[in-house]
Write an enzyme that holds these catalytic residues in place. Sequence first.
Site, mmCIF file in Angstrom:
data_model
loop_
_atom_site.group_PDB
_atom_site.id
_atom_site.type_symbol
_atom_site.label_atom_id
_atom_site.label_comp_id
_atom_site.label_asym_id
_atom_site.label_seq_id
_atom_site.Cartn_x
_atom_site.Cartn_y
_atom_site.Cartn_z
ATOM 1 C CG HIS A 186 4.737 -4.149 -7.635
ATOM 2 N ND1 HIS A 186 4.308 -4.526 -6.371
ATOM 3 C CD2 HIS A 186 6.031 -3.786 -7.485
ATOM 4 C CE1 HIS A 186 5.295 -4.382 -5.513
ATOM 5 N NE2 HIS A 186 6.372 -3.943 -6.160
ATOM 6 C CG ASN B 8 11.716 -6.756 -5.296
ATOM 7 O OD1 ASN B 8 12.710 -7.334 -5.725
ATOM 8 N ND2 ASN B 8 11.619 -5.430 -5.286
HETATM 9 P P1 5GP Z 1 8.668 -3.465 -4.037
HETATM 10 O O1 5GP Z 1 9.904 -3.345 -3.209
HETATM 11 O O2 5GP Z 1 7.442 -3.756 -3.207
HETATM 12 O O3 5GP Z 1 8.844 -4.415 -5.185
HETATM 13 O O4 5GP Z 1 8.519 -2.054 -4.727
HETATM 14 C C1 5GP Z 1 7.553 -1.125 -4.432
HETATM 15 C C2 5GP Z 1 7.808 0.044 -5.362
HETATM 16 O O5 5GP Z 1 6.700 0.898 -5.317
HETATM 17 C C3 5GP Z 1 9.038 0.886 -4.971
HETATM 18 O O6 5GP Z 1 9.937 0.935 -6.073
HETATM 19 C C4 5GP Z 1 8.457 2.251 -4.620
HETATM 20 O O7 5GP Z 1 9.266 3.317 -5.033
HETATM 21 C C5 5GP Z 1 7.110 2.240 -5.358
HETATM 22 N N1 5GP Z 1 6.081 3.010 -4.676
HETATM 23 C C6 5GP Z 1 5.749 2.956 -3.361
HETATM 24 N N2 5GP Z 1 4.746 3.790 -3.090
HETATM 25 C C7 5GP Z 1 4.405 4.374 -4.272
HETATM 26 C C8 5GP Z 1 3.414 5.342 -4.621
HETATM 27 O O8 5GP Z 1 2.632 5.831 -3.814
HETATM 28 N N3 5GP Z 1 3.368 5.718 -5.920
HETATM 29 C C9 5GP Z 1 4.203 5.195 -6.865
HETATM 30 N N4 5GP Z 1 4.060 5.647 -8.118
HETATM 31 N N5 5GP Z 1 5.144 4.290 -6.557
HETATM 32 C C10 5GP Z 1 5.246 3.886 -5.275
#
Ligand code: 5GP
Length: 112
Positions: free
Chosen positions: A98, A85
């Site tokens: 990521h 994303n």
């Molecule tokens: P984005 O929407 O930014 O691509 O995704 C962020 C991802 O990070 C989400 O799927 C969310 O569940 C994950 N995430 C957010 N905070 C944490 C955390 O503290 N630990 C882990 N393991 N995953 C996280």
Amino acid sequence: MTCIFCHIIAHGLPAEILYEDEDLAVFKDINPAAPIHLLIVPKKHIDSVNALDEKTAGIFAKMVLAAKRMAERHGIQSGYRLMINNGREAGQVVYHLHMHFMGGWGRKPAKG
Ligand code: 5GP
Ligand code: ZN
């Protein structure tokens, strides 16, 4: 340090880290959207794809190769999804680059 993924990489916040080398960490997503949902994360803080340049974009190849290794390790070379994303409109929540690794849909649920 305010970035949550930088904290995880520095082992300052708990996470189920499955793989680590000098460039990358791979840990389980805290809120899985697939039976196997991992995050492949460069150790160097880069906000997003928007922030990549010629000097830093090499990390992308390493992230994809880490995904390939994760597929092998989990025995799911038959199918997995890689997703990034980028930016608010695409739903990016964590501004540390990521790659989402998702798969395992064909797996039988564990017994018991
Ligand atoms: P984005 O929407 O930014 O691509 O995704 C962020 C991802 O990070 C989400 O799927 C969310 O569940 C994950 N995430 C957010 N905070 C944490 C955390 O503290 N630990 C882990 N393991 N995953 C996280
Ligand atoms: Zn960070």
